[in-house]
Motif scaffolding. Structure first.
Motif, mmCIF file in Angstrom:
data_model
loop_
_atom_site.group_PDB
_atom_site.id
_atom_site.type_symbol
_atom_site.label_atom_id
_atom_site.label_comp_id
_atom_site.label_asym_id
_atom_site.label_seq_id
_atom_site.Cartn_x
_atom_site.Cartn_y
_atom_site.Cartn_z
ATOM 1 N N TRP A 74 0.836 -1.201 0.000
ATOM 2 C CA TRP A 74 0.000 0.000 0.000
ATOM 3 C C TRP A 74 0.872 1.253 0.000
ATOM 4 O O TRP A 74 0.608 2.215 -0.723
ATOM 5 N N LYS A 82 -0.703 6.300 -6.503
ATOM 6 C CA LYS A 82 -1.916 5.489 -6.608
ATOM 7 C C LYS A 82 -2.457 5.250 -5.202
ATOM 8 O O LYS A 82 -1.703 4.970 -4.277
ATOM 9 N N SER A 85 -7.657 0.731 -3.287
ATOM 10 C CA SER A 85 -9.103 0.811 -3.081
ATOM 11 C C SER A 85 -9.475 0.617 -1.611
ATOM 12 O O SER A 85 -10.454 1.192 -1.140
ATOM 13 N N GLU A 86 -8.692 -0.182 -0.879
ATOM 14 C CA GLU A 86 -8.984 -0.382 0.537
ATOM 15 C C GLU A 86 -8.850 0.914 1.317
ATOM 16 O O GLU A 86 -9.652 1.226 2.196
ATOM 17 N N LYS A 88 -9.043 3.958 0.001
ATOM 18 C CA LYS A 88 -10.106 4.866 -0.445
ATOM 19 C C LYS A 88 -11.393 4.579 0.329
ATOM 20 O O LYS A 88 -12.080 5.495 0.772
ATOM 21 N N ALA A 89 -11.701 3.307 0.487
ATOM 22 C CA ALA A 89 -12.913 2.930 1.210
ATOM 23 C C ALA A 89 -12.828 3.375 2.669
ATOM 24 O O ALA A 89 -13.817 3.831 3.246
ATOM 25 N N LYS A 97 -17.032 -2.138 2.727
ATOM 26 C CA LYS A 97 -16.439 -2.387 1.423
ATOM 27 C C LYS A 97 -14.942 -2.660 1.569
ATOM 28 O O LYS A 97 -14.397 -3.535 0.912
ATOM 29 N N SER A 101 -13.015 -6.124 0.493
ATOM 30 C CA SER A 101 -11.962 -6.133 -0.521
ATOM 31 C C SER A 101 -10.624 -6.569 0.051
ATOM 32 O O SER A 101 -9.799 -7.122 -0.660
#
Length: 123
Positions: A74, A82, A85-86, A88-89, A97, A101
């Motif tokens: 990460w 970048k 997504s984890e 961001k959630a 979510k 994920s």
């Protein structure tokens, strides 16, 4: 005279205390064997307990290493601009979510999860 007078009784010099009883030699050997068997059984149980403890600690170490690798990935992704997504959630507050994920990446028996508990979200 070497004998001592104590309370009107004559005591002879020598060993004090009770005289050893005439113990049957076979019974004494059997008790010794039984004691040795019990000692070996206790030792075996102790070693089994320690082996289980070591293996559980090794599993915990492996799970924590996997989690650490995930966090390193990460960080590398964020260094490249970048956002995983984890994360961001987590930032948007959609923790369910994020849990779904990342459930494949974080071991279930891990002490730490990505639910954000204990993390400062204000920073």
């Amino acid at each position: 005279m070497d004998d001592k007078m104590v309370a009107g009784k004559v005591k002879k010099p020598g060993k004090r205390g009770r005289k050893p009883a005439k113990i049957d030699l076979k019974a004494k050997l059997e008790r010794s064997r039984q004691s040795a068997r019990e000692c070996r059984a206790r030792k075996k149980l102790r070693y089994q307990y320690l082996e289980e403890l070591v293996s559980s600690k090794e599993r915990a170490i492996c799970a924590l290493r996997e989690e650490l690798d995930m966090y390193k990935q990460w960080c590398l992704a964020m260094d490249q601009g970048k956002i995983p997504s984890e994360i961001k959630a987590l930032l948007t507050g959609d923790e369910q979510k994020a849990l779904q994920s990342s459930s494949n990446k974080i071991p279930k028996n891990s002490k730490y999860g990505s639910s954000g508990n204990g993390q400062n979200k204000s920073s």
